[in-house]
Design an enzyme around this catalytic site. Structure first.
Site, PDB file in Angstrom:
ATOM      1  N   ALA A  24       1.119  19.030  -5.649  1.00 12.35           N
ATOM      2  CA  ALA A  24      -0.140  18.427  -6.127  1.00 12.35           C
ATOM      3  C   ALA A  24      -0.247  18.387  -7.644  1.00 12.35           C
ATOM      4  O   ALA A  24      -0.972  17.568  -8.216  1.00 12.35           O
ATOM      5  CB  ALA A  24      -1.321  19.197  -5.517  1.00 12.35           C
ATOM      6  N   THR A  28      -2.213  15.581 -10.858  1.00 16.46           N
ATOM      7  CA  THR A  28      -3.413  15.947 -11.646  1.00 16.46           C
ATOM      8  C   THR A  28      -3.531  15.041 -12.870  1.00 16.46           C
ATOM      9  O   THR A  28      -4.630  14.716 -13.298  1.00 16.46           O
ATOM     10  CB  THR A  28      -3.348  17.419 -12.107  1.00 16.46           C
ATOM     11  OG1 THR A  28      -2.124  17.630 -12.835  1.00 16.46           O
ATOM     12  CG2 THR A  28      -3.426  18.375 -10.923  1.00 16.46           C
ATOM     13  N   ARG A  36      -4.493  24.973  -5.785  1.00 13.93           N
ATOM     14  CA  ARG A  36      -4.610  26.422  -6.049  1.00 13.93           C
ATOM     15  C   ARG A  36      -4.737  26.797  -7.524  1.00 13.93           C
ATOM     16  O   ARG A  36      -4.769  27.965  -7.851  1.00 13.93           O
ATOM     17  CB  ARG A  36      -3.389  27.135  -5.431  1.00 13.93           C
ATOM     18  CG  ARG A  36      -3.403  27.045  -3.914  1.00 13.93           C
ATOM     19  CD  ARG A  36      -2.147  27.586  -3.252  1.00 13.93           C
ATOM     20  NE  ARG A  36      -2.242  27.366  -1.811  1.00 13.93           N
ATOM     21  CZ  ARG A  36      -1.962  26.209  -1.222  1.00 13.93           C
ATOM     22  NH1 ARG A  36      -1.567  25.169  -1.958  1.00 13.93           N
ATOM     23  NH2 ARG A  36      -2.099  26.038   0.081  1.00 13.93           N
ATOM     24  N   HIS A 119       4.215  16.443   4.281  1.00  6.56           N
ATOM     25  CA  HIS A 119       2.876  16.697   4.820  1.00  6.56           C
ATOM     26  C   HIS A 119       2.169  15.404   5.223  1.00  6.56           C
ATOM     27  O   HIS A 119       0.949  15.354   5.277  1.00  6.56           O
ATOM     28  CB  HIS A 119       2.037  17.483   3.804  1.00  6.56           C
ATOM     29  CG  HIS A 119       2.606  18.852   3.541  1.00  6.56           C
ATOM     30  ND1 HIS A 119       2.283  19.599   2.434  1.00  6.56           N
ATOM     31  CD2 HIS A 119       3.497  19.597   4.237  1.00  6.56           C
ATOM     32  CE1 HIS A 119       2.953  20.746   2.467  1.00  6.56           C
ATOM     33  NE2 HIS A 119       3.696  20.770   3.556  1.00  6.56           N
ATOM     34  N   SER A 186       2.911  25.290  -6.401  1.00  5.12           N
ATOM     35  CA  SER A 186       2.794  26.761  -6.475  1.00  5.12           C
ATOM     36  C   SER A 186       3.831  27.408  -5.562  1.00  5.12           C
ATOM     37  O   SER A 186       4.002  28.629  -5.592  1.00  5.12           O
ATOM     38  CB  SER A 186       1.380  27.175  -6.054  1.00  5.12           C
ATOM     39  OG  SER A 186       1.143  26.733  -4.710  1.00  5.12           O
ATOM     40  N   ILE A 228       3.892  18.326 -16.665  1.00  9.51           N
ATOM     41  CA  ILE A 228       4.999  17.504 -16.157  1.00  9.51           C
ATOM     42  C   ILE A 228       5.160  16.235 -16.982  1.00  9.51           C
ATOM     43  O   ILE A 228       6.260  15.869 -17.402  1.00  9.51           O
ATOM     44  CB  ILE A 228       4.741  17.144 -14.678  1.00  9.51           C
ATOM     45  CG1 ILE A 228       4.826  18.403 -13.802  1.00  9.51           C
ATOM     46  CG2 ILE A 228       5.728  16.088 -14.174  1.00  9.51           C
ATOM     47  CD1 ILE A 228       4.251  18.217 -12.412  1.00  9.51           C
TER      48      ILE A 228
HETATM   49  N1  APR Z   1       1.955  19.846 -14.938  1.00 11.63           N
HETATM   50  C1  APR Z   1       2.595  20.935 -14.438  1.00 11.63           C
HETATM   51  N2  APR Z   1       2.068  21.741 -13.472  1.00 11.63           N
HETATM   52  C2  APR Z   1       0.832  21.422 -13.010  1.00 11.63           C
HETATM   53  C3  APR Z   1       0.094  20.310 -13.491  1.00 11.63           C
HETATM   54  C4  APR Z   1       0.712  19.512 -14.496  1.00 11.63           C
HETATM   55  N3  APR Z   1       0.107  18.442 -15.019  1.00 11.63           N
HETATM   56  N4  APR Z   1      -1.099  20.275 -12.842  1.00 11.63           N
HETATM   57  C5  APR Z   1      -1.114  21.325 -11.987  1.00 11.63           C
HETATM   58  N5  APR Z   1       0.042  22.008 -12.088  1.00 11.63           N
HETATM   59  C6  APR Z   1       0.471  23.157 -11.276  1.00 11.63           C
HETATM   60  C7  APR Z   1      -0.614  24.182 -11.003  1.00 11.63           C
HETATM   61  O1  APR Z   1      -0.619  25.164 -12.020  1.00 11.63           O
HETATM   62  C8  APR Z   1      -0.185  24.736  -9.634  1.00 11.63           C
HETATM   63  O2  APR Z   1       0.614  25.913  -9.790  1.00 11.63           O
HETATM   64  O3  APR Z   1       0.818  22.629 -10.006  1.00 11.63           O
HETATM   65  C9  APR Z   1       0.675  23.639  -9.024  1.00 11.63           C
HETATM   66  C10 APR Z   1       0.060  23.007  -7.791  1.00 11.63           C
HETATM   67  O4  APR Z   1       0.053  23.984  -6.762  1.00 11.63           O
HETATM   68  P1  APR Z   1      -0.912  23.773  -5.498  1.00 11.63           P
HETATM   69  O5  APR Z   1      -2.250  23.363  -5.961  1.00 11.63           O
HETATM   70  O6  APR Z   1      -0.768  24.987  -4.623  1.00 11.63           O
HETATM   71  O7  APR Z   1      -0.290  22.497  -4.753  1.00 11.63           O
HETATM   72  P2  APR Z   1       0.973  22.454  -3.787  1.00 11.63           P
HETATM   73  O8  APR Z   1       2.001  23.449  -4.188  1.00 11.63           O
HETATM   74  O9  APR Z   1       1.390  21.047  -3.702  1.00 11.63           O
HETATM   75  O10 APR Z   1       0.321  22.884  -2.370  1.00 11.63           O
HETATM   76  C11 APR Z   1       1.161  22.784  -1.233  1.00 11.63           C
HETATM   77  O11 APR Z   1      -0.716  23.273   0.199  1.00 11.63           O
HETATM   78  O12 APR Z   1      -2.901  22.948   0.858  1.00 11.63           O
HETATM   79  C12 APR Z   1      -1.603  22.604   1.105  1.00 11.63           C
HETATM   80  O13 APR Z   1      -0.938  20.619   2.142  1.00 11.63           O
HETATM   81  C13 APR Z   1      -1.396  21.129   0.916  1.00 11.63           C
HETATM   82  O14 APR Z   1       0.602  19.988   0.177  1.00 11.63           O
HETATM   83  C14 APR Z   1      -0.310  21.034  -0.143  1.00 11.63           C
HETATM   84  C15 APR Z   1       0.357  22.389  -0.039  1.00 11.63           C
END
Ligand code: APR
Length: 242
Positions: A24, A28, A36, A119, A186, A228
């Site tokens: 995710a 962003t 998270r 997913h 994460s 990123i």
């Molecule tokens: N650049 C780098 N890192 C980023 C950025 C960015 N612009 N924006 C956010 N992040 C990092 C955050 O710090 C976080 O550690 O991306 C990470 C996103 O982690 P999560 O929010 O846990 O998302 P994800 O890992 O995709 O979650 C996995 O959980 O709820 C389920 O199905 C849902 O696919 C999802 C899965």
């Protein structure tokens, strides 16, 4: 000569046979929330209360409003520079596959072709009882399927199995690549977080680009705690040097 991270990553990417694994954090910078981080969707919510089969069965009103909000994405939400560069590097032959946990299809909108959606995806909406595809508008208006069943998005809910076809693609790419790159995840959700580990064990170099630490940083060959978009844009500057 001490290469900076972007230059070092560009040299790794030039060796081709790279697999990208996105979460995710990839979206962003397009204006979507992640889950998270401090400002994420799960910051004050228990995900299993909303994004689960149990919620679909026993908490449909809240399930419905959660997914309506995710389907009603403003027109302003478009692929960002990170999505664009990944699609460009795939066209140029550096990337052999993209494994994504995301359901927003921004990678495909940017032009990525070899994609494994672990997913699922928000659309199409379909009936939970008979599986028939339905109109997004019917879901948004809270309508039922003609069979009487509840409508739901095509995402994999907590409590559901991941699609076999997507798992097979991810396994194939992870077991046979030179470079495995995590972007914006994460790495706490399984079985998705199995793939970076599998790639490393199969001999790939592992790169993790994530604003926050992840549980797999210790095993990565390169860890970049930066945005990123900035990091991939910096990398692109080194991609044209022979
Ligand atoms: N650049 C780098 N890192 C980023 C950025 C960015 N612009 N924006 C956010 N992040 C990092 C955050 O710090 C976080 O550690 O991306 C990470 C996103 O982690 P999560 O929010 O846990 O998302 P994800 O890992 O995709 O979650 C996995 O959980 O709820 C389920 O199905 C849902 O696919 C999802 C899965």
């Amino acid at each position: 000569m001490i290469m900076d991270s972007a230059q070092r990553f560009a040299e790794m990417l030039k060796n081709r046979e790279a697999v990208i694994f996105s979460g995710a954090g990839m979206s962003t910078e397009s204006g979507l929330q992640d889950f998270r981080s401090r400002t994420g969707l799960w910051a004050n919510v228990d995900p299993t209360a909303l994004a689960s089969v149990d919620a679909l069965r026993n908490n449909y009103e809240q399930f419905l409003s959660f997914y309506i909000s995710r389907l009603l994405v403003p027109e302003t939400v478009k692929p960002n520079v990170g999505h664009e560069l990944i699609a460009k590097w795939e066209r140029e032959g550096y990337i052999k596959g993209l494994i994504t946990q995301n359901v927003d299809r921004l990678h495909q909108q940017a032009g990525s072709v070899n994609v494994a959606e672990l997913h699922g995806s928000l659309e199409p909406v379909r009936c939970y009882s008979c599986g028939k595809a339905a109109q997004k508008e019917d879901f948004i208006q809270g309508k039922r399927c003609p069979c009487g069943g509840r409508l739901r998005p095509s995402v994999v809910l907590f409590g559901e199995m991941l699609p076999d076809s997507e798992i097979r693609k991810a396994e194939l790419w992870s077991s046979d690549c030179k470079l495995f790159v995590v972007l914006g995840s994460s790495l706490v959700v399984s079985p998705a977080n199995f793939f970076p580990r599998k790639a490393k064990q199969a001999g790939a170099s592992l790169v993790i680009v994530n604003k926050e630490e992840t549980p797999l940083d210790y095993m990565a060959d390169l860890v970049v705690h930066e945005s990123i978009g900035d990091f991939l844009s910096e990398t692109q500057k080194h991609m044209n040097n022979p």
